[in-house]
Each structure stands twice: as structure tokens, then as C-alpha cells.
Design an enzyme around this catalytic site. Sequence first.
Site, PDB file in Angstrom:
ATOM      1  N   LYS A 309      37.224  -0.856  48.448  1.00  0.00           N
ATOM      2  CA  LYS A 309      38.133  -0.370  49.483  1.00  0.00           C
ATOM      3  C   LYS A 309      39.549  -0.743  49.071  1.00  0.00           C
ATOM      4  CE  LYS A 309      39.373  -0.612  54.346  1.00  0.00           C
ATOM      5  NZ  LYS A 309      38.993  -1.084  55.682  1.00  0.00           N
ATOM      6  N   LYS A 362      36.420   3.930  49.102  1.00  0.00           N
ATOM      7  CA  LYS A 362      37.362   4.391  50.113  1.00  0.00           C
ATOM      8  C   LYS A 362      38.783   4.152  49.658  1.00  0.00           C
ATOM      9  CE  LYS A 362      38.582   3.140  54.839  1.00  0.00           C
ATOM     10  NZ  LYS A 362      38.248   2.313  55.967  1.00  0.00           N
TER      11      LYS A 362
HETATM   12  C1  PBG Z   1      39.448  -1.324  59.043  1.00  0.00           C
HETATM   13  C2  PBG Z   1      39.213   0.102  58.754  1.00  0.00           C
HETATM   14  C3  PBG Z   1      40.197   1.013  58.352  1.00  0.00           C
HETATM   15  C4  PBG Z   1      39.595   2.227  58.193  1.00  0.00           C
HETATM   16  C5  PBG Z   1      38.250   2.058  58.504  1.00  0.00           C
HETATM   17  N1  PBG Z   1      38.013   0.710  58.828  1.00  0.00           N
HETATM   18  C6  PBG Z   1      41.660   0.850  58.201  1.00  0.00           C
HETATM   19  C7  PBG Z   1      42.182  -0.279  57.456  1.00  0.00           C
HETATM   20  O1  PBG Z   1      41.557  -0.838  56.570  1.00  0.00           O
HETATM   21  O2  PBG Z   1      43.294  -0.634  57.793  1.00  0.00           O
HETATM   22  C8  PBG Z   1      40.323   3.461  57.782  1.00  0.00           C
HETATM   23  C9  PBG Z   1      39.636   4.733  57.942  1.00  0.00           C
HETATM   24  C10 PBG Z   1      40.507   5.922  57.834  1.00  0.00           C
HETATM   25  O3  PBG Z   1      41.704   5.863  57.494  1.00  0.00           O
HETATM   26  O4  PBG Z   1      39.974   6.994  58.128  1.00  0.00           O
HETATM   27  N2  PBG Z   1      38.418  -2.195  59.051  1.00  0.00           N
END
Ligand code: PBG
Length: 440
Positions: A309, A362
Amino acid sequence: MQNKTRYFHSIEFIVMASTIANMPLNVGTIKGLDCRSYGNFKPNALPIRPSVSTLPYRCMFVVKASTSDGPMKKLGRSDAECEAAVVAGNIPEAPPVPPIPSSPAGTPVVPSFEISRRPRRNRRSPVLRSAFQETSLSPANFVYPLFIHEGEEDTPIGAMPGCYRLGWRHGLLEEVSKARDVGVNSIVLFPKVPDALKTPTGDEAYNDSGLVPRTIRLLKDKYPDLIIYTDVALDPYSSDGHDGIVREDGVIMNDETVHQLCKQAVSQARAGADVVSPSDMMDGRVGAIRSALDAEGFQHVSIMSYTAKYASSFYGPFREALDSNPRFGDKKTYQMNPANYREALIELRADESEGADILLVKPGLPYLDVIRLLRDNSPLPIAAYQVSGEYSMIKAGGVLKMIDEEKVMLESLMCLRRAGADIILTYFALQAARSLCGEK
Ligand code: PBG
């Protein structure tokens, strides 16, 4: 025109999932990207008897390779005449080599290349293209992320056209039912938590009667076979907007955060979650969550780890949706540097050895190389998250008529599959599934 169906090359697309609640979904593969985009190649919504498998298909499409006026000319004889001719030993001649249609004036006259490879041969007709399509896209591949809140209303999310914060009691159930109707039977829940419940240690995350556990119980009561993924991270519950506990000096505390995440995952499993998905990027959390789940008797609950991520600006619209922007700083001390590739292998090895069941990358489209990296280095299922910024860009381009939204949507999803993703978390899940099913 008589007998025209004799000359159709039909490809049967099994497309419709059950509309019957609680029936296990088993949606056939759809060569979706290709099947809707050819000139003479129109899916016909002819409800015919399924020839493959049995229920729960509602209808199938017969795809015609050509219209009756196309190049495949009818022979001018009835079925009976053809049969009689064959019985009498009059086997038809091979069709004549068709004359070459004329080219525009000024076309250069050149000798044919003497090349043995002409890859265009395998692309010359819809039937051949369909036969050799390497990747497929099906509603069964989608996981639908849904935003929920305590309210009764469904509140539109400005930065994500078409997405809403759904009331957990009504709007959510309706959205899930619509998704199931077109074969999407997996969802992931993201809660918008009232500010009053946010604390530095995010303890609301493991409140058994909090929004997420309550919603899971309601969903499981209504749709026992729905697969529910949950997000494991503190950010929706943290008064600092970070995925972990923030120390006085701004450091995000690792092991203490993991302690909280274990409680959160167990609370979600207790409510009936099928797959808990740590998105926090703390070290060691997969193993710790596995042990915590097992200790409570949740050996059957899977872990989908956000393995790679990245600290991405593509999450902007999501943070607006949940009002979960970090109150200070950024997430770069735990999420990965977008410049890094090899580092994903380090995360992969950790997650595999700690017992992850599914590995997630991601964002999605900008990170296709990382999806392929994980695909080639692990036998585990790979998930790709097409995140909020990716979704909103396609939506915006569509609204501005700069791109064809539907085609770009399907292509982007197909590309994530081609790169190696088994499942895709996408806000397009319902729209794309409808499109693949021939519904608008
Ligand atoms: C946070 C989380 C995020 C997303 C999913 N879970 C945002 C972040 O890490 O700040 C983002 C998903 C998206 O942008 O569609 N645990």
C-alpha cells in the site's frame, strides 16, 4: 431472410446472476471488454435455456458474429433443400476465394510481404478475437467498497460522483441487493464515524456494538452468503486521522497499534466478517491478527493483507468521503514510497510467512507492475484496489465528455486483471457488473 441463424456463429455469454436472495452466486465468465465493442457484434438479450451448468442464471446472450447482411451471404436454399442435396451426395463446393474489395484511389500498389507471422490473422473476426482473448472480467471478480454512516439518509460524496455515504439500515441493504442482482456478492465496509467517538487510541474500532459490527450482523441476517470484507485500521476512529496511535513526537507507534488492530479484527470476526483486511501497514500485524483470531476460535476468518500500500495522492477523494485526512503530517512513515518496487517483495515475504490469505496492491492502475510482481512471486490470490482517485478521474473525464466512461471503466478493470489481479476492489463494481450483464 430465411435460415439466417444457420450463418450465425453464436457465442453464449452467461451473464446474469440470480436475483434470488441467499442463493449461492456462480456467475460465469464474461468476455466483457470485447463483446460490446464490435461494430457488427451485438449482444441480443434472448432468454434461452442455459446450456452450461444450471441455475441461477436468469438469461444468456447469444452474440451474433455478423448481421445477416454482412459478408456471410446466405446460400439461398432452405434447410430441407440443403439436407436433401447432401443426402443425394451433392456436397457443396468450398466457398470461392472472395474477390479483393477495391481500395481508395491513390492506394500504392505493392507486392505482398513475404512474412510468415501475420498476427492480425488471429484478430480478423469477432469469433477469433473472442476465442483468443486471454483475460476475462466477471462480476465475481469484484469487491464493492461501501461507505456507511449512522444516519438514515444516503449522502452524496462530492469528490466521488455516484458514491454515497449510505445509511447502514436502509440505503446499504438496497445497494447490496442491487449488487447481488448482477453477480457482485462481495463488499468491503468503510465507516464514517462521528467526531465525538474519535480518540487518540481509536478504541471505538473494537466496540462490538459500533457501526461496523452492527452493520455486519444486520447484513448477515439478511444475506447469509454475502462475503463481507472489513477494513482494519484506526484512521476512521482516530482523532489524529492516522492509521495508528500517534506519540507526542508525531511517531506512529507500531506494536501498540497492532494491539488495537487485533482487537478490532476480532470484534469484526465476532460480528460475522468473512475477511478482515488490515490496511494500516504496521509491521507484524498479519501474524498478530492471525494469532488473535485463532485464539478466539476464528480459524475460518481470512486475512486480506494490504501488502503493498503506497503513500498515494490517489486516496484524496476517499479521505473526503470519510473525513479521515490526517490532522497533521502524512502517512509516509508507514505506507510505501511510490518510487519503490523491490520493497514490495519484502512486504510480500512477511505477509506470506505471517499467514495472509490474499495479498493486495493499492492503488491499482498506476501500480500494475507491482501487481505483476506479486502475481509472479506468490501463489496466493492477488487483489488490486482501484482507489477513489482512479475512480473519480474516470468519472470526471466521462462527465466532461473527454473519454467514454463506460469503455474506459471496463478497460481499466480488464487491465488490472491482465496484470495479475484475481479480485478488484472498485467503486465501479455495480456499474461495471451491470454493463457486463448488458444492463445500463
Ligand atoms: C485507510 C484507507 C484508505 C483507503 C482505504 N483504507 C486511505 C488512506 O490510507 O489514507 C483509501 C481508499 C481509496 O482511496 O479509495 N486505512
